[in-house]
Design an enzyme around this catalytic site. Sequence first.
Site, PDB file in Angstrom:
ATOM      1  N   CYS B  35      69.387 -52.049 110.907  1.00  0.00           N
ATOM      2  CA  CYS B  35      68.117 -52.762 110.775  1.00  0.00           C
ATOM      3  C   CYS B  35      67.898 -53.290 109.370  1.00  0.00           C
ATOM      4  O   CYS B  35      67.031 -54.127 109.155  1.00  0.00           O
ATOM      5  CB  CYS B  35      66.957 -51.852 111.121  1.00  0.00           C
ATOM      6  SG  CYS B  35      66.886 -51.475 112.856  1.00  0.00           S
ATOM      7  N   CYS B  61      65.027 -52.898 100.667  1.00  0.00           N
ATOM      8  CA  CYS B  61      64.661 -53.795  99.585  1.00  0.00           C
ATOM      9  C   CYS B  61      63.653 -53.128  98.662  1.00  0.00           C
ATOM     10  O   CYS B  61      63.268 -51.980  98.848  1.00  0.00           O
ATOM     11  CB  CYS B  61      64.097 -55.077 100.152  1.00  0.00           C
ATOM     12  SG  CYS B  61      62.660 -54.777 101.183  1.00  0.00           S
ATOM     13  N   CYS B 105      57.734 -52.614 105.732  1.00  0.00           N
ATOM     14  CA  CYS B 105      58.195 -51.562 104.823  1.00  0.00           C
ATOM     15  C   CYS B 105      57.152 -50.456 104.702  1.00  0.00           C
ATOM     16  O   CYS B 105      57.493 -49.275 104.640  1.00  0.00           O
ATOM     17  CB  CYS B 105      58.493 -52.140 103.439  1.00  0.00           C
ATOM     18  SG  CYS B 105      59.831 -53.326 103.440  1.00  0.00           S
TER      19      CYS B 105
END
Lengths: 386, 292
Positions: B35, B61, B105
């Site tokens: 993912c 990230c 996130c």
Amino acid sequence: MDSVIYMDNNATTRVADEVVQEMLPYLTEKYGNPSSMHTFGGQVGKKIAEARQRVATLLGCHPEEILFTSCGTESDNTAIKGTLASYPNKRKVVTTRVEHPAVLTTCRDLERHGYSISEIGVDRAGRLDLDELGFRLDDNTAIASVMWANNETGTIFPIDQIAEIVKGRGIVFHTDAVQAVGKIPLNLRESHIDLLSLAGHKLHAPKGVGVLYVRKGTRLSTFMHGGHQEGGKRGGTENVPGIIALGKACELAQQHLEEENTRVRALRDRLQKKILAGCPDCMINGDTRDRLPNTLNVSFEYIEGEAILLMLNKFGICASSGSACTSGALEPSHVLRAMGVPFTAAHGSIRFSLSRYNTQEEVDFVADKLPGVVHRLRELSPFVAT
Amino acid sequence: MWDYTQNVMDHFMNPRNVGFIEDADGVGEVGSLACGDALTLTFRLDGQGRIADVKFKTFGCASAVASSSVLTEMVRGMTLEEAAKITNQDIVSRLGGLPDQKMHCSVMGQEALEAAINDYYKRKKGMAPTQPRGNIVCTCFGVTDLEIKKVVHENDLTTVEEVTNYCKAGGGCGGCHGRIAELIEEVQGEKVRTEAEKKPIRPVRLTNIQKIQLVQQTINEQIRPALRADGGDIELIDVEGNTVLVALRGMCAQCRLAEFTMKDVVQARLREFVSDDLIVEEQKDTPGASEA
Ligand SMILES: Cc1ncc(COP(=O)(O)O)c(C=O)c1O
Ligand code: FES
């Protein structure tokens, strides 16, 4: 930022000083319209003719075959849609899965409008399946569009061979050569290419100017109706400074082609060697035998590309990534996925693309900093035991 | 280039609490390499049942790392009940915001925490809180209907694109867009309905009769059911101008907190539904009230 190490030349390039000098007067005192009937405008027209000749020289074609556009994307759109419009009975386009979005999304949009699209696949090294290509070409096919060199991996397709296959079937052949022009030698006079796209800003000209090469005798509908500019194929007063700049950039590209394939290639190879030696669990993406001399695409396993880029950014190093996170997309690069690069590696892919402005000190600096960045991010990663 | 806040960049460049607690009381793992982001969260409790130590490891990230890092700071010292209340919005606010496309996130952070807490209950109490996971809606990213409804509800999402930003569902082949739209409709439809029930449109000016009717209606529908649930009751005695006279019966009347109940619940409710300037008073001479 005080010092920048720019290794993102496949995204865009620095405008060469000589190019700026060449275009400057046409932004200031020589502002005439090349279509005007007075010498003030006429001198500009002459300069455009010179630029057209310079581009033609680099490509190995006639100046009348050069059509100025606003960017690579416009050239790609014009080539594909203009061809379809002039062959109304043919409803199919053959292309590849690794094209730039300028071609791929154009084709996918055409698909929604009733055209059929065949996308040819590639192998693990990014090489095109030529058998599949031959198999997909049929009587319904109006145009085949295959890029010359891939912007992400630098993989070069055997374009002359592909053009021959396509032309052998009486089908128009277009190539997106945005990444190839200025980096590898090309000679259109000896090829079967009908249409070719290039973008100025990838070869040290400014943004906002591109070219569509149209071989003499190729049927292509007018894309932008308007005045008689560009032989009536593309109306609109010319981007004069941009075109003049592109002419100069092509002249320079010709002069530097040798250097690009020797010194720049050596720098890229040096960077590749040092990275492979300095960082465990990394691998090169693309065809290492047939690759643009300036491009290096490397995957770092277990870490994510955007994070790597942000850390490199702290050192002033500019590169790019095929990771999902950098684009806001959720899936990593369609090119790497088409190649079957595992997701683990695709998310951690970084592209370094050099130019003649890079130095060995810069390469060594990057190679020096990279292992630390990779190590730091791996310490954060749940997939690496520490 | 993303426009990250200073807070995000700080937590990314200097992540807090990186690591893995070997003898953890709870371990939460979410996401996967495929993912593009994954997070492992571990915590240990102290004698009082508060989170004494918490560590994370994140693949992803800058915003994924920052969300995890800030989350560990937030939960340290909390009881599990407190920690369970943290939403992805809390994480986003602590970071000073995230780009729209990066909201997932923060959701991942919240989910890892939830998974770690569930893991604790499973290990220590031998019972897995029977939390239904729901049915997979988006096969590309393995997101269930319950997860989608949760982000829609907590972040007040109205479009498929927003849902994709928050939990990735719909970001692949797009085959699930229709179902996601239905789920949005379900959640938002429920919201609109309950809000309509809760908040009758208040007329700008009320005649006296209207006011009394509205007060009575509000007491009947909004206040009395709640008091009855606690064993009490309320009766409207009179309305004079802006003063509402009520009598409280049963539990409430004897309760030492009757004052508090009056002011806080009845008056607040009446002000919300009828008029902002109402004052509530209790009729004290009801039997039983004087004995207190
Ligand atoms: C292969 C390729 N084609 C097309 C384009 C689009 O060019 P432009 O941005 O000038 O429209 C690019 C630029 O990224 C490219 O790399
Ligand atoms: S199933 Fe949801 S995007 Fe493919």
